[in-house]
Each structure stands twice: as C-alpha cells, then as structure tokens.
Design an enzyme around this catalytic site. Sequence first.
Site, short mmCIF file in Angstrom:
data_model
loop_
_atom_site.label_atom_id
_atom_site.label_comp_id
_atom_site.label_asym_id
_atom_site.label_seq_id
_atom_site.Cartn_x
_atom_site.Cartn_y
_atom_site.Cartn_z
N GLY A 193 1.33 -1.28 0.15
CA GLY A 193 -0.14 -0.26 -0.53
C GLY A 193 0.90 1.69 -0.08
N SER A 194 2.08 1.08 1.16
CA SER A 194 3.17 2.71 0.54
C SER A 194 3.12 2.56 -0.69
CB SER A 194 4.05 2.20 1.72
OG SER A 194 3.29 2.73 3.39
N CYS A 226 3.02 0.41 12.54
CA CYS A 226 4.69 1.34 11.52
C CYS A 226 5.67 2.04 12.64
CB CYS A 226 4.03 1.97 10.52
SG CYS A 226 3.40 1.32 9.00
N SER A 271 -3.52 -3.21 -0.31
CA SER A 271 -2.46 -4.12 0.17
C SER A 271 -2.60 -4.88 0.36
CB SER A 271 -2.02 -3.51 1.40
OG SER A 271 -0.70 -4.28 1.80
N THR A 289 10.13 -8.44 -12.71
CA THR A 289 9.21 -9.28 -12.73
C THR A 289 8.72 -9.43 -11.97
OG1 THR A 289 11.36 -10.59 -13.58
CG2 THR A 289 9.60 -12.27 -12.94
N HIS A 345 -2.29 -7.78 2.80
CA HIS A 345 -2.40 -8.87 4.32
C HIS A 345 -2.46 -7.89 4.65
CE1 HIS A 345 0.37 -5.65 6.43
NE2 HIS A 345 0.44 -5.06 5.83
#
Length: 392
Positions: free
Chosen positions: A72-73, A327, A201, A239, A203
């Site tokens: 997400g960041s 965070c 995101s 990739t 997770h």
Amino acid sequence: MDRFVYADNAATTQVSPQVFDAMVPYLKDHFGNPSSIYKLGRDASKDIEAARVKVAAALNAEPREIFFTSCGSESDNWALKGAMQLMSKKGKKHLITTVIEHHAILHTAQALERQGYEVTYLPVNDMGLVSAEDVKKAIRPDTALVSVMYANNEIGTIQPVAEIGKICHDAGVLFHTDAVQAIGAVEIDVKAQNIDMLSLSAHKFHGPKGVGAFYCRKGLVLPNLIDGGGQERSKRAGTENTAYIIGLGTAIEIACANIAEKNARLIPMREKLIDTILTTIPRCRLNGDREKRLPGNVNISFEGVEGESLLLMLDMNGICASSGSACTSGSLDPSHVLLAIGLVHEVAHGSLRLSLSDVNTMEDVDYILEKLPPVIEKLRAMSPLWERINKG
C-alpha cells in the site's frame, strides 16, 4: 497463558488456507516468468491477468485500471508523486490531505513539499472525521490532488469518501483514497464514489505481505513508477511476483464476497468490547466515531496507563494488540492521530487498539474482557500519574 487471541488484524492478518493453497503451485511447478513466450510463462501471465480481473471486480473497476505493486505504501507514493508531477505541467502544484493519514501519505506529502509543492493538511473533528465542506473550501485554482484515507488505521473512522470525491470532480481536481484498511470491510465502488486512484495491500485481508495494488482511472496517465522492462503495461518494471499476485487476487475475492455476512458477526463483537470496557473500567474513552467505524476496530484510551506496558502485559496473557499504527509501534511518541482528535499526550500514550477479523470469535472477546481489567488495575497501581489523577 490460558489461550492465544490475535486482535491486531489492522496491523496484519494471517494468510488464509485458501490463499496459501492458491499460491503454492506458483512457488513450485508454475514458476515461469510471465514475460516468457513459452507455455510456462504464458500460463503465469494468464493467471496474473485473472487475478487482475478479481481485483477490478472488487472495486467495480476495469482490469486495465489495476496495477500490481509491492504494498500500500508504494501505491500511495505512486499516486501522490505521479499525480503531482503530472499536474504540475498544467501549473497545479497544490495537494490537499489530512492530518490523520498514514505516514505513507504524510511522509510522501512532506517529500513533495521539499520539492517545491504546496500541501494543505486538513484538521479533523474529535471523532476523527474530515469535513467535506473543509475540503471544498481548501480547493484552489492550482489544486492538483486531494488524498483522503477511506478509513483510519488507528481509530477506525470511515470518511465521507463519495461526497469528497464528488466535490473534487465538480472542481476538476483528482481524488485519491488510501483504502488499505477498508478493503473487505466496506463496499467500494470507484465509479459511484468518484475515486480516481486507490491504494490497497493484500496482507490486510488475509493475503500475503509484500504485494499490493494501485487503481488508476483510465485516461489518467501517470509517469512511470519504475523504469526498466515492460511489466504492468510498461508503468512498473520488474518481474512480477506471480505467487503473491495470485494470493492477492484470491484474498480480495474472498474478502469482498461476503462483507455483509462478515460484518454481521464482527459488529456485535466490537460492540460488546466497547460497551463492556466503557462500563466496567473507569476513566477511559472511545476514540473514533461510534457509528462511522470499521466493523472490527476498537480504540480506547485509559488514563493513568502507559501503552507499551499495557501491550506487554496483554502479550503475557496471550493477547496480541496494538497501541497505535503498526509502523510506529516502536516509537515512544504518542500517535499523531490521537493528538489530532484532541487527546493530551498522557491520555494518548495510554491507548489500546483491538482489531478483529472474521477469524475471531465471541470467545476471544470474552477472554479479552476477562484479562484486560486486572491488567489495567495492576498498571494503574504502579502509576504515579494515576495517583495524581485520583487526587484530582
């Protein structure tokens, strides 16, 4: 410890068995490079596109509007830096955001300020709500972008996204929302809600860490995020992380398939936690809006308690929780979100965030309610601040 209760799902979630099973083949036999022209590579590319379709369907977007990122960041950085760089060519160098955004937005905005862009940081009320009228008043002729998070990661307040999006569109301004906490918790429709860009995101909804997605409305051509090969339609080189992209697609499909049913389970658990804590433990307060709130979020501040000590003692009882955003959990500074809604430092330091997901049960809630009051009582008994509070 009597049992283990994971109540920090806003920080991260456990990969679900279905997601894990979907990923494993791409870590073993289906390992082809999606850019290769032989069958092993073509199959990987085809399955990545199938995952892209799933992400698009969850947002009512088109597959070509979805770009896979690492988190997400990264998506937030691409949205803000890309949009501001694009719009600066038209003389628009003004960004509007809020004081309670995730640091992926706030630090990016600060980086843009150092590059000569101008940023307005809107305040919120004591419930953590952004006023759509304040957004409207802040828009100027040189405003390029408004970025307001869909739901706050700490206090769970859900913002009036559709209303803000309409204001932006009426003014000819781009609108981005960080929806990392909202996916799978609320219904999202990027078209109906006037969203030009959106970050997510995996997770946060039982997918793997290390993969996210960025929705960018068709017709909005941002500068490349990473130069190199032709991956992600030449916008983000590198990739593809095939296994994790497959995991993201599977996770978002599951998360968005039964939102109403899931919330019908989560909200009673959330309400029991809030009601019981507020009525049985003195001198505590709920942070965030009671109604406009993520279904699994509980954030409560306890006077005379230090957050880190509270988390450690809960951990000794087998309960995983948070005292702020994941965070910044290693920082001794109080949460910028809690300060923004008017809490003084001492009270902000004593905050507890419990965030539930669809794997939690009412038995988990009962266990938290059994262990939390004696922990609070013990910490207050050792606190000079609590002694001062009791003396008035």
